[in-house]
Scaffold this motif. Structure first.
Motif, mmCIF file in Angstrom:
data_model
loop_
_atom_site.group_PDB
_atom_site.id
_atom_site.type_symbol
_atom_site.label_atom_id
_atom_site.label_comp_id
_atom_site.label_asym_id
_atom_site.label_seq_id
_atom_site.Cartn_x
_atom_site.Cartn_y
_atom_site.Cartn_z
ATOM 1 N N PRO A 13 11.873 48.255 38.876
ATOM 2 C CA PRO A 13 13.014 47.345 38.999
ATOM 3 C C PRO A 13 14.377 48.022 39.040
ATOM 4 N N ALA A 14 14.490 49.272 38.607
ATOM 5 C CA ALA A 14 15.804 49.900 38.486
ATOM 6 C C ALA A 14 16.434 50.113 39.858
ATOM 7 N N ALA A 15 17.604 49.518 40.056
ATOM 8 C CA ALA A 15 18.290 49.638 41.345
ATOM 9 C C ALA A 15 18.610 51.089 41.661
ATOM 10 N N ASN A 16 18.922 51.887 40.639
ATOM 11 C CA ASN A 16 19.383 53.246 40.892
ATOM 12 C C ASN A 16 18.292 54.137 41.469
ATOM 13 N N ARG A 17 17.025 53.801 41.257
ATOM 14 C CA ARG A 17 15.978 54.635 41.848
ATOM 15 C C ARG A 17 16.041 54.568 43.370
ATOM 16 N N ALA A 18 16.097 53.355 43.897
ATOM 17 C CA ALA A 18 16.184 53.193 45.347
ATOM 18 C C ALA A 18 17.503 53.747 45.873
ATOM 19 N N MET A 19 18.594 53.493 45.151
ATOM 20 C CA MET A 19 19.888 54.020 45.582
ATOM 21 C C MET A 19 19.845 55.544 45.684
ATOM 22 N N THR A 20 19.241 56.186 44.693
ATOM 23 C CA THR A 20 19.187 57.648 44.669
ATOM 24 C C THR A 20 18.287 58.179 45.768
ATOM 25 N N ALA A 21 17.090 57.599 45.883
ATOM 26 C CA ALA A 21 16.129 58.099 46.868
ATOM 27 C C ALA A 21 16.610 57.886 48.294
ATOM 28 N N ASP A 22 17.140 56.703 48.573
ATOM 29 C CA ASP A 22 17.454 56.334 49.950
ATOM 30 C C ASP A 22 18.832 56.793 50.410
ATOM 31 N N ILE A 23 19.804 56.791 49.491
ATOM 32 C CA ILE A 23 21.182 57.072 49.886
ATOM 33 C C ILE A 23 21.778 58.232 49.088
ATOM 34 N N GLY A 24 21.669 58.167 47.771
ATOM 35 C CA GLY A 24 22.352 59.138 46.927
ATOM 36 C C GLY A 24 21.968 60.574 47.218
ATOM 37 N N LEU A 25 20.677 60.860 47.248
ATOM 38 C CA LEU A 25 20.265 62.252 47.480
ATOM 39 C C LEU A 25 20.604 62.738 48.883
ATOM 40 N N PRO A 26 20.367 61.967 49.948
ATOM 41 C CA PRO A 26 20.811 62.443 51.263
ATOM 42 C C PRO A 26 22.307 62.746 51.311
ATOM 43 N N VAL A 27 23.111 61.896 50.678
ATOM 44 C CA VAL A 27 24.555 62.143 50.677
ATOM 45 C C VAL A 27 24.873 63.401 49.879
ATOM 46 N N CYS A 28 24.282 63.544 48.696
ATOM 47 C CA CYS A 28 24.549 64.729 47.876
ATOM 48 C C CYS A 28 24.118 66.003 48.596
ATOM 49 N N ARG A 29 22.966 65.972 49.245
ATOM 50 C CA ARG A 29 22.500 67.153 49.992
ATOM 51 C C ARG A 29 23.450 67.466 51.145
ATOM 52 N N ALA A 30 23.960 66.424 51.797
ATOM 53 C CA ALA A 30 24.896 66.643 52.902
ATOM 54 C C ALA A 30 26.198 67.254 52.416
ATOM 55 N N LEU A 31 26.694 66.771 51.284
ATOM 56 C CA LEU A 31 27.933 67.322 50.730
ATOM 57 C C LEU A 31 27.752 68.794 50.376
ATOM 58 N N LEU A 32 26.603 69.128 49.805
ATOM 59 C CA LEU A 32 26.332 70.523 49.469
ATOM 60 C C LEU A 32 26.211 71.370 50.738
ATOM 61 N N ALA A 33 25.518 70.860 51.751
ATOM 62 C CA ALA A 33 25.409 71.592 53.019
ATOM 63 C C ALA A 33 26.789 71.835 53.623
ATOM 64 N N TYR A 34 27.653 70.827 53.547
ATOM 65 C CA TYR A 34 29.011 70.979 54.051
ATOM 66 C C TYR A 34 29.734 72.090 53.292
ATOM 67 N N GLY A 35 29.592 72.097 51.972
ATOM 68 C CA GLY A 35 30.228 73.137 51.172
ATOM 69 C C GLY A 35 29.717 74.522 51.496
ATOM 70 N N ARG A 36 28.462 74.613 51.907
ATOM 71 C CA ARG A 36 27.873 75.903 52.283
ATOM 72 C C ARG A 36 28.235 76.316 53.697
ATOM 73 N N GLY A 37 28.925 75.432 54.413
ATOM 74 C CA GLY A 37 29.277 75.746 55.791
ATOM 75 C C GLY A 37 28.185 75.435 56.789
ATOM 76 N N ASP A 38 27.132 74.758 56.357
ATOM 77 C CA ASP A 38 26.045 74.375 57.253
ATOM 78 C C ASP A 38 26.345 72.978 57.772
ATOM 79 N N PHE A 39 27.292 72.915 58.695
ATOM 80 C CA PHE A 39 27.805 71.624 59.134
ATOM 81 C C PHE A 39 26.781 70.838 59.945
#
Length: 470
Positions: A350-376
């Protein structure tokens, strides 16, 4: 049995506690810092009051702050262990069920229960306010609008809380793209109560989304006594002011606001304050501004919190801070922690944050990190599949635009000109008055060797930043 001023029965709530409860509701809708004190006073006067406990629990839920939720959960759980539901009214039982779901992170169920409660009791202010803000946390824009719109006919326009309801409706209208209607509704709310900071906030959003930056600054300047200090929304409204200044190219003013209002390195900020700070600095980071000392202090604040997997929207802003400060290992550590949490948490719960993290949060966080690494290129590839679903992890259009701009910048820096062109075509037609869009178009034209088109786009960006239409 006592009743509130709208005739709702309150079990185990004497006259003194009722007075504190009504004050807490008033403080809540006007975002006064005293709401927690009023809620505590209601509980002290009536320790077994179900509505006082429901209100206090919702304060812990709506803060989107892991620590606040944990403290609220402890008090609420102790109360429920000794509470006989059979003595309560159906409405009170519904409020306790909604609070319990919210504290368990099941925001959608909590919102649904409060929706049903408001259908039966459309003048239940707590049900409407808490439900409205839960809709915001899960990115349910139609319900954010219609939950309030569906209740308004049941209210007397002379009721002192009719104005704040219009303020809530303003934000719901704005998030659904009804900008002119939202502006007029918000101004009507403020005619009734000039100190309705949520109404001010809703009108501010309408100016942001239509590129009316000068109007927005003028609007806020004229009302500084109502919002600029002493409210729970003060920092966030200053954040909006800084966005106006940023679009006008006034970086000096942006940093003045940041340093004086948005982040105090010596303070122990809550999650919302740190989100505001990270979201503003990230826009400067995308523009190539070096704010190393500010990033370091902000990253320190996120590290001190060391939040667990509570709300994915917050996680993304923590990663912004770590990337901005050059702490890529710390950003990677947060991502791995959330990956381990997902692996250990069964799907479908039932926890909303599980779906938020799996579907949106982690892809966004990974993208932000890739951007910081210069892997645009990787950053763009990670953001493309989720760009139409970003609302699912909460936030407003204005807040989520930091992520959308990251996609634009990643496409430009990766040399993905076809993608950048499409993104900027979308953006400039949806928001034709936005200096950032035209400045980005100018950079794209330069990279493609079209000096004439670049000059025209840059001139348009400069005209808009100066407050000229078009």
């Amino acid at each position: 049995m006592t009743a509130d001023r709208h005739g709702h029965a309150l079990t185990d709530t004497g006259p003194e506690a009722l007075g504190h409860y009504e004050q807490a509701l008033d403080d809540l809708v006007f975002f006064r810092p005293g709401v927690e004190e009023s809620a505590r006073a209601a509980l002290a006067a009536a320790p077994r009051s179900p509505m006082a406990h429901a209100l206090a629990a919702q304060l812990g839920v709506l803060a989107t702050d892991e620590r606040a939720a944990a403290a609220a959960r402890e008090t609420f759980t102790a109360f429920r262990a000794d509470c006989d539901p059979g003595r309560l009214t159906p409405r009170e039982r519904a409020h306790l069920a909604a609070a319990a779901a919210g504290l368990d992170g099941d925001y959608r169920t909590a919102g649904r229960i409060l929706d049903e409660t408001a259908l039966a009791h459309p003048r239940d202010l707590l049900a409407l306010f808490a439900g409205h803000h839960l809709d915001f946390l899960v990115g349910d824009a139609p319900r954010l609008r219609d939950r309030i719109g569906g209740a308004l006919d049941a209210w007397d326009e002379d009721d002192p809380h009719y104005g704040p309801l219009l303020g809530m409706y303003t934000f719901g209208l704005e998030e659904n793209g009804h900008y002119e209607h939202a502006e007029q509704t918000g101004l009507a709310a403020l005619e009734r109560r000039p100190d309705d900071v949520w109404g001010i906030h809703g009108v501010v959003h309408t100016y942001e989304m239509r590129g009316r930056f000068t109007d927005g600054i003028r609007f806020l300047d004229a009302r500084t006594g109502d919002w600029a200090a002493g409210t729970l929304l003060t920092g966030h409204t200053w954040w909006h002011y800084a966005l106006y200044a940023l679009e006008r190219g006034d970086t000096r003013r942006v940093l003045e606001i940041y340093d004086s209002v948005l982040h105090d390195a010596n303070a122990e900020d809550g999650a919302l304050e740190l989100v505001n700070a990270a979201a503003l600095l990230w826009r400067l980071y995308l523009a190539g501004s070096d704010e190393g000392a500010r990033w370091a202090a902000l990253a320190d604040a996120w590290e001190r919190r060391d939040d667990g997997p509570h709300y994915a929207f917050n996680d993304a802003h923590a990663v912004m801070a770590y990337v901005g400060a050059g702490r890529l290992d710390r950003a990677a550590h947060l991502i791995r922690d959330r990956e381990r949490w997902l692996a250990a948490t069964p799907p479908g719960g039932p926890a909303a944050n599980r779906a938020m993290t799996a579907d949106i949060g982690l892809p966004v966080c990974r993208a932000l990190l890739a951007y910081g690494r210069g892997d645009f290129g990787a950053a763009a590839d990670l953001l493309l599949p989720v760009r139409y679903r970003l609302h699912e992890f909460g936030g407003s259009h204005a807040q989520r635009d930091a992520v959308q701009r990251t996609l634009v910048e990643a496409a430009l820096r990766a040399g993905r000109h076809d993608l950048a062109r499409a993104l900027l075509s979308e953006r400039s037609r949806l928001r034709p008055v936005c200096p950032y869009n035209w400045a980005a178009k100018a950079r794209l034209a330069e990279r493609e060797g079209d000096a004439e088109r670049a000059a025209a786009a840059r001139a348009r960006a400069e005209e808009q930043a100066a407050g000229k239409a078009g």
